[in-house]
Design a protein around this motif. Structure first.
Motif, PDB file in Angstrom:
ATOM      1  N   ASP A   1     -87.447  21.155  43.811  1.00 26.12           N
ATOM      2  CA  ASP A   1     -88.722  20.695  43.262  1.00 26.12           C
ATOM      3  C   ASP A   1     -89.900  21.520  43.756  1.00 26.12           C
ATOM      4  O   ASP A   1     -90.992  21.008  43.884  1.00 26.12           O
ATOM      5  CB  ASP A   1     -88.943  19.200  43.533  1.00 26.12           C
ATOM      6  CG  ASP A   1     -88.859  18.859  44.997  1.00 26.12           C
ATOM      7  OD1 ASP A   1     -89.062  17.687  45.333  1.00 26.12           O
ATOM      8  OD2 ASP A   1     -88.586  19.766  45.800  1.00 26.12           O
ATOM      9  N   TYR A   2     -89.675  22.793  43.968  1.00 26.43           N
ATOM     10  CA  TYR A   2     -90.764  23.726  44.270  1.00 26.43           C
ATOM     11  C   TYR A   2     -91.667  23.213  45.374  1.00 26.43           C
ATOM     12  O   TYR A   2     -92.874  23.307  45.287  1.00 26.43           O
ATOM     13  CB  TYR A   2     -91.620  23.996  43.014  1.00 26.43           C
ATOM     14  CG  TYR A   2     -90.915  24.843  42.008  1.00 26.43           C
ATOM     15  CD1 TYR A   2     -90.196  24.268  40.972  1.00 26.43           C
ATOM     16  CD2 TYR A   2     -90.952  26.231  42.087  1.00 26.43           C
ATOM     17  CE1 TYR A   2     -89.532  25.052  40.058  1.00 26.43           C
ATOM     18  CE2 TYR A   2     -90.294  27.011  41.173  1.00 26.43           C
ATOM     19  CZ  TYR A   2     -89.585  26.423  40.164  1.00 26.43           C
ATOM     20  OH  TYR A   2     -88.930  27.187  39.248  1.00 26.43           O
ATOM     21  N   SER A   3     -91.064  22.652  46.415  1.00 27.45           N
ATOM     22  CA  SER A   3     -91.916  22.104  47.457  1.00 27.45           C
ATOM     23  C   SER A   3     -91.948  22.985  48.681  1.00 27.45           C
ATOM     24  O   SER A   3     -92.540  22.615  49.676  1.00 27.45           O
ATOM     25  CB  SER A   3     -91.420  20.712  47.838  1.00 27.45           C
ATOM     26  OG  SER A   3     -90.128  20.843  48.366  1.00 27.45           O
ATOM     27  N   LEU A   4     -91.315  24.132  48.635  1.00 31.07           N
ATOM     28  CA  LEU A   4     -91.330  25.023  49.792  1.00 31.07           C
ATOM     29  C   LEU A   4     -92.637  25.794  49.798  1.00 31.07           C
ATOM     30  O   LEU A   4     -92.925  26.542  48.884  1.00 31.07           O
ATOM     31  CB  LEU A   4     -90.150  26.005  49.713  1.00 31.07           C
ATOM     32  CG  LEU A   4     -90.093  27.044  50.831  1.00 31.07           C
ATOM     33  CD1 LEU A   4     -89.852  26.372  52.152  1.00 31.07           C
ATOM     34  CD2 LEU A   4     -88.998  28.043  50.551  1.00 31.07           C
TER      35      LEU A   4
ATOM     36  N   LEU B   1     -82.762  32.265  53.316  1.00 24.43           N
ATOM     37  CA  LEU B   1     -82.492  32.579  51.913  1.00 24.43           C
ATOM     38  C   LEU B   1     -82.968  31.405  51.082  1.00 24.43           C
ATOM     39  O   LEU B   1     -82.639  30.263  51.382  1.00 24.43           O
ATOM     40  CB  LEU B   1     -80.989  32.764  51.685  1.00 24.43           C
ATOM     41  CG  LEU B   1     -80.377  33.990  52.319  1.00 24.43           C
ATOM     42  CD1 LEU B   1     -78.876  33.892  52.273  1.00 24.43           C
ATOM     43  CD2 LEU B   1     -80.811  35.237  51.584  1.00 24.43           C
ATOM     44  N   VAL B   2     -83.727  31.686  50.051  1.00 23.31           N
ATOM     45  CA  VAL B   2     -84.292  30.612  49.236  1.00 23.31           C
ATOM     46  C   VAL B   2     -83.771  30.737  47.813  1.00 23.31           C
ATOM     47  O   VAL B   2     -83.734  31.834  47.264  1.00 23.31           O
ATOM     48  CB  VAL B   2     -85.837  30.704  49.206  1.00 23.31           C
ATOM     49  CG1 VAL B   2     -86.417  29.617  48.347  1.00 23.31           C
ATOM     50  CG2 VAL B   2     -86.390  30.609  50.610  1.00 23.31           C
ATOM     51  N   VAL B   3     -83.373  29.633  47.221  1.00 22.19           N
ATOM     52  CA  VAL B   3     -82.955  29.673  45.824  1.00 22.19           C
ATOM     53  C   VAL B   3     -83.556  28.465  45.112  1.00 22.19           C
ATOM     54  O   VAL B   3     -83.567  27.361  45.633  1.00 22.19           O
ATOM     55  CB  VAL B   3     -81.417  29.712  45.721  1.00 22.19           C
ATOM     56  CG1 VAL B   3     -80.787  28.546  46.410  1.00 22.19           C
ATOM     57  CG2 VAL B   3     -80.952  29.790  44.313  1.00 22.19           C
ATOM     58  N   HIS B   4     -84.137  28.707  43.926  1.00 25.52           N
ATOM     59  CA  HIS B   4     -84.776  27.636  43.149  1.00 25.52           C
ATOM     60  C   HIS B   4     -83.850  27.166  42.045  1.00 25.52           C
ATOM     61  O   HIS B   4     -83.262  27.978  41.335  1.00 25.52           O
ATOM     62  CB  HIS B   4     -86.044  28.162  42.464  1.00 25.52           C
ATOM     63  CG  HIS B   4     -87.169  28.397  43.392  1.00 25.52           C
ATOM     64  ND1 HIS B   4     -87.805  27.390  44.078  1.00 25.52           N
ATOM     65  CD2 HIS B   4     -87.790  29.522  43.766  1.00 25.52           C
ATOM     66  CE1 HIS B   4     -88.749  27.893  44.825  1.00 25.52           C
ATOM     67  NE2 HIS B   4     -88.775  29.177  44.660  1.00 25.52           N
ATOM     68  N   CYS B   5     -83.744  25.866  41.847  1.00 20.53           N
ATOM     69  CA  CYS B   5     -82.929  25.352  40.749  1.00 20.53           C
ATOM     70  C   CYS B   5     -83.795  24.467  39.881  1.00 20.53           C
ATOM     71  O   CYS B   5     -84.627  23.725  40.385  1.00 20.53           O
ATOM     72  CB  CYS B   5     -81.779  24.499  41.276  1.00 20.53           C
ATOM     73  SG  CYS B   5     -80.585  25.455  42.137  1.00 20.53           S
TER      74      CYS B   5
ATOM     75  N   GLN C   1     -77.829  23.617  36.710  1.00 20.91           N
ATOM     76  CA  GLN C   1     -78.041  24.874  37.418  1.00 20.91           C
ATOM     77  C   GLN C   1     -77.748  24.724  38.902  1.00 20.91           C
ATOM     78  O   GLN C   1     -77.284  25.668  39.538  1.00 20.91           O
ATOM     79  CB  GLN C   1     -79.481  25.361  37.212  1.00 20.91           C
ATOM     80  CG  GLN C   1     -79.625  26.819  37.561  1.00 20.91           C
ATOM     81  CD  GLN C   1     -81.044  27.311  37.427  1.00 20.91           C
ATOM     82  OE1 GLN C   1     -81.997  26.603  37.656  1.00 20.91           O
ATOM     83  NE2 GLN C   1     -81.162  28.567  37.069  1.00 20.91           N
TER      84      GLN C   1
ATOM     85  N   LEU D   1     -75.409  22.868  40.164  1.00 18.84           N
ATOM     86  CA  LEU D   1     -73.953  22.940  40.295  1.00 18.84           C
ATOM     87  C   LEU D   1     -73.488  24.390  40.242  1.00 18.84           C
ATOM     88  O   LEU D   1     -72.699  24.849  41.073  1.00 18.84           O
ATOM     89  CB  LEU D   1     -73.328  22.112  39.164  1.00 18.84           C
ATOM     90  CG  LEU D   1     -71.817  22.039  39.109  1.00 18.84           C
ATOM     91  CD1 LEU D   1     -71.289  21.418  40.376  1.00 18.84           C
ATOM     92  CD2 LEU D   1     -71.383  21.216  37.914  1.00 18.84           C
ATOM     93  N   LEU D   2     -73.998  25.129  39.250  1.00 20.39           N
ATOM     94  CA  LEU D   2     -73.587  26.525  39.123  1.00 20.39           C
ATOM     95  C   LEU D   2     -74.025  27.336  40.336  1.00 20.39           C
ATOM     96  O   LEU D   2     -73.296  28.202  40.822  1.00 20.39           O
ATOM     97  CB  LEU D   2     -74.196  27.123  37.854  1.00 20.39           C
ATOM     98  CG  LEU D   2     -73.664  26.567  36.545  1.00 20.39           C
ATOM     99  CD1 LEU D   2     -74.426  27.154  35.387  1.00 20.39           C
ATOM    100  CD2 LEU D   2     -72.202  26.880  36.398  1.00 20.39           C
ATOM    101  N   THR D   3     -75.223  27.020  40.840  1.00 21.44           N
ATOM    102  CA  THR D   3     -75.722  27.767  41.986  1.00 21.44           C
ATOM    103  C   THR D   3     -74.882  27.497  43.222  1.00 21.44           C
ATOM    104  O   THR D   3     -74.606  28.419  44.003  1.00 21.44           O
ATOM    105  CB  THR D   3     -77.185  27.391  42.256  1.00 21.44           C
ATOM    106  OG1 THR D   3     -77.905  27.517  41.055  1.00 21.44           O
ATOM    107  CG2 THR D   3     -77.787  28.277  43.315  1.00 21.44           C
TER     108      THR D   3
ATOM    109  N   LEU E   1     -73.077  30.178  45.449  1.00 16.07           N
ATOM    110  CA  LEU E   1     -73.398  30.364  46.859  1.00 16.07           C
ATOM    111  C   LEU E   1     -72.156  30.391  47.727  1.00 16.07           C
ATOM    112  O   LEU E   1     -72.228  30.747  48.904  1.00 16.07           O
ATOM    113  CB  LEU E   1     -74.320  29.244  47.346  1.00 16.07           C
ATOM    114  CG  LEU E   1     -75.733  29.282  46.798  1.00 16.07           C
ATOM    115  CD1 LEU E   1     -76.541  28.141  47.374  1.00 16.07           C
ATOM    116  CD2 LEU E   1     -76.408  30.583  47.156  1.00 16.07           C
TER     117      LEU E   1
END
Lengths: 383, 298
Positions: B77-80, B120-124, B129, B131-133, B137
């Motif tokens: 949720d883009y909170s970083l 390492l940061v990844v946005h979903c 997405q 699940l796929l991420t 990973l």
């Protein structure tokens, strides 16, 4: 939820898609989570049953395990998100994040020097607390002083171009500058959530479609509801001189709260979808998003705000904005009610300690309380 | 893609993250390898701040009190807030390492950069997405043995979207999150990582939570609402809430605590396993300062 289609990736032909569907693997997620050896086996069995051209080798027909693994790898690379190193992310943010000043020094102090791009900031307040006036002030400041474009999504009908012109006139006497600034404010008028979703999707997309987005100057000349010009996406709006730096949605609760009484799940889902698009737009296009919200009575026994109202739209919305400001009228005991003074309280922030409070006068947007230049009369309008 | 043979990894490689933050957990109930900790609470109660604290603890060099481990942050949720994280890292580095010479400026930069490169940061943007991420990973986990911590903020971001998409059947609604949980349990088993995930509350707390630690936290508003597979996976649950402190005059470390209402954040830990005889509960409080989370000495 991405469905498997033929030619999505090399090696995935329509026969294979059909066989996978027969094996109950319809989406990319199903394919990625299933056991591929099993799947290859099942698909090959179906081939065997259909046809067996005597001389040809059976292994020419069945999708070997290796092919499925290759397809899985390609699909995974296409559809999943990639991890980015923190150092690269920080570099990127350093170069692309900007702080948009609101134009009002007290509000800037509260917001740690302004609205940050890439984030959603929320203004909440009761009726007449000045949310729309603050939005006008921000729009005017960004278009006139910072010379950047603003997208103003008006869902309450409270935007009046003549008020914008009045605010511009107080800051500059040059008619050309006023007109240019009005041109940079692009207005969308819409009154229900699906129109809002459509408008936001259009803004994020690459191509334009016909939604009614009018330049502020057009709105000034024509009464509200006049002919809309062709809709633009954010990229196109940025091509025409200056880039879009602020997207203001006034108010987001006006389109969401009527739904909350009905089908609750669908309403929450629509709300989260709006939040998702706003966040994606803020991050991908480097804009500052400002939304307004109504208030409801604070019923929890721990009155942490010290106020008896709290922002509306419930607990699920409260996680969405990064910064939240509560606006209230100020009633001073000694001097009586001052009609244009408002107080802003910071109720959520990741950068400042909470419950900082600032007061400002709506009449003097760019100046602090002490300066009296540029005083102008403000007619009582509906927000 | 790693198939069934984990050639580059042996189970003994990963060290235990038991001591990552001992103040949060009771003595016997620390998260073992393969433990999942859920941080639950309404907004503004410091969950993301606690995650920043954990990140700092992991990526800082040993000389500054860190563990020098890699951290994977899944941001749904883009909170970083990278600036906030960097300011916390900066202040902790400055506190720990003495400023030796005028040329220390570029050294500090390089040190900060090396700390950040361990994150390492990844946005979903949807549960599909996510699940796929997580599948994707798996590669990272097998190829980087120093990647021991997975932070997910937040696991409940797609709750309403999934419920609406799934229609009337509960199993369809919870399908994606169940698949994510099953995948996470397999990753936990195979790679022995530790997971911390935040979960937003969706119901308003009706009664003010008092500071008594003997409350049994089974009120309706705190019950977990996510799918059963996720609930089974969680080994520790940290309930976060925020309280007003009376205008206390503690001036520890000489920092300027202004004379106004100070926000105290409390976190209450419930672990689902603990050896017999010891309390499975622990309550702690912390302040949020410029240098991040600071626990009070309770």
């Amino acid at each position: 939820m991405v469905f498997l289609r033929a030619d999505m990736c090399p090696g995935l032909d329509s026969d294979l898609v059909r066989d996978l569907r027969a094996a109950d693997v319809k989406t990319v997620e199903d394919l990625v989570s299933s056991n591929l050896e099993d799947l290859a086996h099942r698909c090959s069995v179906s081939y065997k049953q259909i046809s067996f051209k005597g001389n040809k080798d059976l292994k020419d027909f069945h999708p070997s395990g290796k092919a499925l693994y290759a397809i899985r790898r390609v699909l995974l690379a296409q559809h999943s998100a990639f991890p980015v190193s923190g150092a690269d992310l920080y570099e990127e943010l350093l170069s692309s994040t900007a702080i948009i000043s609101t134009g009002n020094p007290s509000l800037d102090k509260l917001l740690d020097s302004g609205l940050y791009t890439g984030e959603i900031t929320e203004l909440s307040g009761g009726p007449g607390s000045g949310k729309s006036q603050v939005c006008f002030g921000v729009a005017v400041h960004v278009s006139l002083q910072l010379k950047q474009n603003v997208i103003y999504v008006d869902t309450t009908g409270g935007l009046s171009a003549s008020r914008l012109l009045q605010m511009l006139r107080a800051q500059t006497c040059n008619v050309e500058e006023q007109m240019e600034a009005l041109q940079r404010i692009r207005v969308c008028r819409l009154f229900d959530i699906f129109a809002l979703l459509h408008c936001l999707h259009t803004l994020c997309s690459d191509s334009s479609s016909s939604s009614s987005v009018e330049g502020g100057a057009v709105a000034a000349a024509v009464a509200a509801g006049g002919g809309g010009v062709e809709g633009v996406s954010l990229q196109q709006a940025s091509v025409s001189g200056g880039s879009v730096k602020a997207v203001i949605v006034d108010s987001v609760s006006a389109v969401i709260s009527p739904l909350l009484g009905g089908n609750h799940t669908e309403a929450m889902s629509l709300m989260i979808q709006v939040a998702g698009i706003l966040r994606t737009m803020a991050k991908d296009f480097n804009v500052a998003v400002l939304v307004t919200n109504h208030v409801t009575r604070n019923t929890s026994s721990s009155r942490s705000c010290g106020t008896d109202v709290q922002p509306g739209l419930g607990v699920s919305w409260s996680h969405i904005p990064r910064t939240r400001v509560l606006l209230e009228r100020v009633e001073e005991a000694g001097t009586g009610i001052q009609p244009s003074v408002r107080s802003a309280t910071l109720i959520k922030s990741s950068r400042q300690p909470c419950f900082l409070r600032e007061e400002f006068d709506l009449r003097f947007w760019s100046q602090t309380k002490t300066s009296t230049s540029g005083k102008r009369k403000r007619e009582e309008s509906d927000s | 893609m790693v198939m069934s043979s984990h050639s580059s990894f042996t189970p003994g490689d990963r060290r235990c993250l038991k001591d990552i933050e001992p103040r949060l957990f009771s003595d016997d109930g620390r998260p073992e390898q393969g433990g999942v900790v859920e941080l639950y609470g309404p907004e503004g109660t410091g969950k993301t701040e606690l995650l920043y604290h954990l990140i700092c603890r992991c990526v800082l060099p040993k000389s500054a009190g860190g563990l020098e481990l890699d951290v994977m942050f899944v941001d749904t949720d883009y909170s970083l807030d990278m600036f906030r994280l960097v300011s916390i890292l900066d202040s902790r580095l400055n506190k720990a390492l003495p400023k030796s010479s005028p040329s220390a400026g570029s050294d500090e930069e390089a040190l900060l950069r090396s700390c950040l490169s361990r994150l390492l940061v990844v946005h979903c943007s949807s549960s599909a997405q996510l699940l796929l991420t997580l599948h994707f990973l798996e590669n990272s986990f097998s190829s980087r043995p120093s990647l021991e911590l997975l932070l997910i903020d937040s696991i409940s971001a797609f709750y309403w979207l999934d419920r609406c998409e799934g229609g009337p059947s509960f199993s369809k609604q919870e399908e994606k999150l169940s698949k994510c949980s099953d995948l996470l349990s397999r990753l936990l088993r195979d790679y022995r990582i530790t997971v911390f995930a935040t979960c937003h509350s969706i119901r308003r707390v009706q009664t003010g939570l008092s500071s008594s630690a003997s409350l049994s936290y089974s009120s309706d508003s705190d019950r977990s609402y996510l799918c059963r597979s996720w609930q089974r996976l969680v080994t520790h649950r940290l309930m976060c809430f925020r309280q007003e402190a009376a205008n206390n005059t503690s001036d520890e470390a000489g920092s300027s605590i202004q004379q106004r209402i100070q926000q105290v954040f409390r976190v209450h830990c419930i672990s689902s396993f603990s050896s017999s005889g010891s309390k499975p509960y622990k309550t702690n409080s912390f302040y949020v300062t410029d240098a991040g989370v600071e626990f009070t000495s309770v």
